[in-house]
Design an enzyme around this catalytic site. Structure first.
Site, PDB file in Angstrom:
ATOM      1  N   TRP A  86       0.831  -1.213   0.000  1.00 43.24           N
ATOM      2  CA  TRP A  86       0.000   0.000   0.000  1.00 43.24           C
ATOM      3  C   TRP A  86       0.856   1.249   0.000  1.00 43.24           C
ATOM      4  CZ3 TRP A  86      -4.202  -1.440  -1.875  1.00 43.24           C
ATOM      5  CH2 TRP A  86      -4.809  -2.644  -1.508  1.00 43.24           C
ATOM      6  N   ASP A  99      -1.269   6.733   6.440  1.00 47.25           N
ATOM      7  CA  ASP A  99      -2.318   5.786   6.048  1.00 47.25           C
ATOM      8  C   ASP A  99      -2.503   4.824   7.218  1.00 47.25           C
ATOM      9  OD1 ASP A  99      -3.872   3.738   5.060  1.00 47.25           O
ATOM     10  OD2 ASP A  99      -2.608   3.301   3.316  1.00 47.25           O
ATOM     11  N   LYS A 121     -11.397  -2.033   7.171  1.00 40.11           N
ATOM     12  CA  LYS A 121     -10.508  -2.872   7.961  1.00 40.11           C
ATOM     13  C   LYS A 121     -10.920  -2.871   9.436  1.00 40.11           C
ATOM     14  CE  LYS A 121      -8.147  -3.461   4.208  1.00 40.11           C
ATOM     15  NZ  LYS A 121      -7.162  -2.521   3.698  1.00 40.11           N
TER      16      LYS A 121
HETATM   17  C1  LIG Z   1      -6.618  -2.035   2.340  1.00 40.28           C
HETATM   18  C2  LIG Z   1      -5.634  -0.951   2.423  1.00 40.28           C
HETATM   19  C3  LIG Z   1      -5.572   0.073   1.452  1.00 40.28           C
HETATM   20  C4  LIG Z   1      -6.464   0.102   0.228  1.00 40.28           C
HETATM   21  O1  LIG Z   1      -7.730   0.429   0.574  1.00 40.28           O
HETATM   22  P1  LIG Z   1      -8.885   0.637  -0.536  1.00 40.28           P
HETATM   23  O2  LIG Z   1      -9.982   1.165   0.314  1.00 40.28           O
HETATM   24  O3  LIG Z   1      -9.144  -0.695  -1.142  1.00 40.28           O
HETATM   25  O4  LIG Z   1      -8.393   1.614  -1.533  1.00 40.28           O
HETATM   26  C5  LIG Z   1      -4.652   1.073   1.627  1.00 40.28           C
HETATM   27  N1  LIG Z   1      -3.814   1.072   2.668  1.00 40.28           N
HETATM   28  C6  LIG Z   1      -3.829   0.124   3.613  1.00 40.28           C
HETATM   29  C7  LIG Z   1      -2.876   0.178   4.757  1.00 40.28           C
HETATM   30  C8  LIG Z   1      -4.744  -0.922   3.521  1.00 40.28           C
HETATM   31  O5  LIG Z   1      -4.772  -1.895   4.447  1.00 40.28           O
END
Ligand SMILES: *Cc1c(COP(=O)(O)O)cnc(C)c1O
Length: 356
Positions: A102, A169, A193
């Site tokens: 990511w 993030d 998540k």
């Molecule tokens: C799942 C995830 C993403 C991507 O998320 P989307 O909502 O599918 O764009 C980005 N960063 C992290 C750390 C993730 O776990």
């Protein structure tokens, strides 16, 4: 029978949240209408959005500190684009920490906007650790990191001290542990998540970092537009925002981040101690960087795979397969996962040991 859901995302949510969300699909707040058929501008939903934004800041300890919370669409991946658009000056630069798939995705997008410095990367070791020694250029517009690497099972336990705004993030560990969130200028997290269903992303941004790039930003990508319109610039993901709001309420009622962190620590300690004790298993992430949310591990002897898979499936466990780039297993233990589910997994690991 309800499964023990170790899925990495979309993932487990509290039972009460599922029940309240299900009720709202049939009849929202006794209105005689489903949450799926009401206007996002209706009084009841405007209140949900307002309270969700307020509660997010409250839980993070950021009330009254110059931050705004938004619930936008496009997933965390959209923020890979919005962040440089809103924060990287024309001809400017930004620094990124490359700790996983990511993080690399965010870097790829930033490169379209300006000079993107990789402060450090653990890619050469298949992202099994978090780099610690690196410098962030003082003239970077911001520093971007990923607090928890969902795929590789690593987590940042320290964040760099820097004069540069820190963007993080936190998709897979938001609301899971106490941090001084005021050290971050911008936090984003896809809901699916640890907060809600797929479809909305929480963005928490310090307002005074915005509006400095000199770029013309399309309205839908401009955080200032979304702040001005109170997260209703266009139709929000009504159901995802409502369900996330229910999860935030659940978290508050259960003692907030401080209390959930204790539970998360207990779950992670239980599983990692079994991974370390049981000679059949080995963890893939460096011990000091292990994630409390996603534990990644392998069978030492792959010939036990079939037997182990049969055992955990028979025990009602779901979602334990590792990501294809790591292989093996990944146990995601988000806020809503009860300790009992981890106990079931540990029992199965012991059972395998006794049976071979
Ligand atoms: C799942 C995830 C993403 C991507 O998320 P989307 O909502 O599918 O764009 C980005 N960063 C992290 C750390 C993730 O776990």
């Amino acid at each position: 029978m309800k499964k023990h859901n170790f899925s990495a995302g979309p993932s487990i949510l509290p039972r009460e949240v599922f029940e309240k969300a299900a009720q709202a699909v049939l009849d929202f707040n006794g209105s005689g209408l489903s949450i799926l058929e009401i206007s996002h501008r209706s009084k009841d939903f405007v209140a949900v959005m307002e309270e969700a934004r307020t509660l997010a800041l409250e839980l993070l300890g950021l009330t009254g500190k110059g931050y705004q919370a938004l619930f936008l669409s496009g997933g965390a991946s959209m923020e890979f684009v919005r962040v440089p658009y809103n924060l990287m000056t024309h001809l400017g630069k930004a620094a990124y920490l490359d700790t996983g798939t990511w993080a690399a995705g965010a870097i790829k997008e930033a490169k379209n906007f300006g000079e993107t410095v990789i402060a450090a990367s653990s890619k050469a070791d298949n992202y099994t650790y978090i780099p610690k020694e690196y410098t962030i250029p003082a003239d970077a517009g911001y520093f971007h990191c990923t607090s928890n690497n969902t795929i590789f099972g690593t987590q940042m336990h320290e964040f760099p001290e820097t004069g540069v705004p820190v963007v993080c993030d936190m998709s897979s560990d938001i609301f899971s542990r106490a941090l001084d969130f005021s050290k971050f200028s911008l936090i984003y997290a896809g809901a699916q998540k640890n907060m809600g269903p797929a479809g909305t992303t929480l963005i928490v941004v310090k307002e005074d970092i915005l509006g400095k790039t000199g770029r013309v930003i399309p309205a839908i990508l401009d955080y200032r537009q979304h702040i001005e319109k109170e997260s209703m610039y266009n139709t929000p993901s009504v159901f995802a925002v409502y369900t996330s709001y229910l999860t935030l309420q659940w978290l508050k009622e259960n003692g907030g981040i401080a209390e959930i962190e204790k539970r998360n620590t207990a779950k992670a300690e239980l599983l990692y101690s079994e991974i370390d004790r049981n000679p059949l298993f080995t963890g893939t992430a460096r011990a000091e960087d292990r994630s409390k949310m996603n534990a990644t591990f392998l069978l030492e002897d792959e010939s036990h795979t079939e037997k182990f898979d049969k055992l955990w499936k028979a025990a009602g466990i779901s979602g334990l397969n590792g990501h294809r780039s790591v292989g093996g297993y990944r146990a995601s233990m988000y806020n809503a996962m009860p300790l009992e589910s981890v106990q079931v997994l540990v029992e199965v690991m012991k059972e395998l040991e006794q049976s071979v």
